[in-house]
Design a protein around this motif. Structure first.
Motif, PDB file in Angstrom:
ATOM      1  N   LEU A 280       0.814  -1.212   0.000  1.00  0.00           N
ATOM      2  CA  LEU A 280       0.000   0.000   0.000  1.00  0.00           C
ATOM      3  C   LEU A 280       0.850   1.266   0.000  1.00  0.00           C
ATOM      4  N   ALA A 281       1.894   1.325   0.818  1.00  0.00           N
ATOM      5  CA  ALA A 281       2.745   2.525   0.888  1.00  0.00           C
ATOM      6  C   ALA A 281       3.451   2.777  -0.438  1.00  0.00           C
TER       7      ALA A 281
ATOM      8  N   ALA B 258      -6.578  -0.671 -13.264  1.00  0.00           N
ATOM      9  CA  ALA B 258      -7.327  -1.628 -12.444  1.00  0.00           C
ATOM     10  C   ALA B 258      -6.368  -2.233 -11.422  1.00  0.00           C
ATOM     11  N   TRP B 259      -6.477  -1.803 -10.165  1.00  0.00           N
ATOM     12  CA  TRP B 259      -5.615  -2.328  -9.092  1.00  0.00           C
ATOM     13  C   TRP B 259      -6.244  -3.599  -8.534  1.00  0.00           C
ATOM     14  N   THR B 260      -5.475  -4.675  -8.497  1.00  0.00           N
ATOM     15  CA  THR B 260      -5.961  -5.944  -7.972  1.00  0.00           C
ATOM     16  C   THR B 260      -5.287  -6.223  -6.634  1.00  0.00           C
TER      17      THR B 260
ATOM     18  N   ILE C 213      -4.291  -9.105   2.019  1.00  0.00           N
ATOM     19  CA  ILE C 213      -4.568  -8.131   3.076  1.00  0.00           C
ATOM     20  C   ILE C 213      -4.011  -8.692   4.374  1.00  0.00           C
ATOM     21  N   ASN C 214      -3.170  -7.915   5.038  1.00  0.00           N
ATOM     22  CA  ASN C 214      -2.596  -8.326   6.314  1.00  0.00           C
ATOM     23  C   ASN C 214      -3.332  -7.562   7.416  1.00  0.00           C
ATOM     24  N   GLU C 215      -4.197  -8.264   8.132  1.00  0.00           N
ATOM     25  CA  GLU C 215      -5.008  -7.617   9.170  1.00  0.00           C
ATOM     26  C   GLU C 215      -4.180  -7.247  10.392  1.00  0.00           C
TER      27      GLU C 215
ATOM     28  N   LYS D  65      -1.669  -4.014   2.736  1.00  0.00           N
ATOM     29  CA  LYS D  65      -2.187  -4.843   1.658  1.00  0.00           C
ATOM     30  C   LYS D  65      -1.192  -4.856   0.522  1.00  0.00           C
ATOM     31  N   GLU D  66      -1.323  -5.862  -0.345  1.00  0.00           N
ATOM     32  CA  GLU D  66      -0.438  -5.987  -1.492  1.00  0.00           C
ATOM     33  C   GLU D  66      -1.268  -5.998  -2.764  1.00  0.00           C
TER      34      GLU D  66
END
Length: 138
Positions: free
Chosen positions: A68-69, A113-115, A119-121, A126-127
């Motif tokens: 995400l960063a 389109a970002w897929t 997701i790391n809770e 997220k990746e």
């Protein structure tokens, strides 16, 4: 009057894109595409072309998987060249493979389109999967 390559291929506004944001083998540029006003064959089968003076470039740029960063940082770089947000029109400097020099122009960025792949809770991260960004010169 050739410019030396300065170590980057794409620059939005005055911000170069770090090479880590380009997949190895993932930058395809088609520089100085000729556009026809008309092209037709005569009675002898010879081709007659009326080629416009303006040449246009198209670029396909494959971005690696990002967290995400990294995605946000990349979007900031792209947005630093944004001229008209509604049209997704950016000012882009790019290495022109036909002239072996830098060229500059206004480009349209196709929808991206970002897929989300993970997701790391625990870390609220997220990746994203690799994505291809298409840039078409105005």
């Amino acid at each position: 009057n050739m410019t030396l390559y300065e170590g980057f291929d794409l620059m939005f506004g005055s911000t170069p894109v770090p090479n880590k944001y380009i997949v190895s083998g993932g930058l395809k540029t088609t520089p100085n595409q000729r556009m026809e006003e008309s092209a037709e064959r005569d009675g002898n089968g010879d081709l007659h072309r009326e080629t416009l003076d303006n040449y246009k470039t198209s670029i396909e740029w494959k971005v690696p998987t990002l967290n995400l960063a990294e995605k946000i940082a990349l979007q900031k770089i792209i947005n630093s060249g944004m001229v008209i947000e509604k049209e997704r029109k950016v000012l882009l400097t790019y290495w022109n493979e036909e002239t072996n020099d830098y060229s500059q122009g206004y480009f349209y960025i196709s929808d991206i389109a970002w897929t989300t792949t993970y997701i790391n809770e625990k870390t609220n991260d997220k990746e994203y999967d690799s994505v291809t960004i298409k840039l078409t010169e105005y």
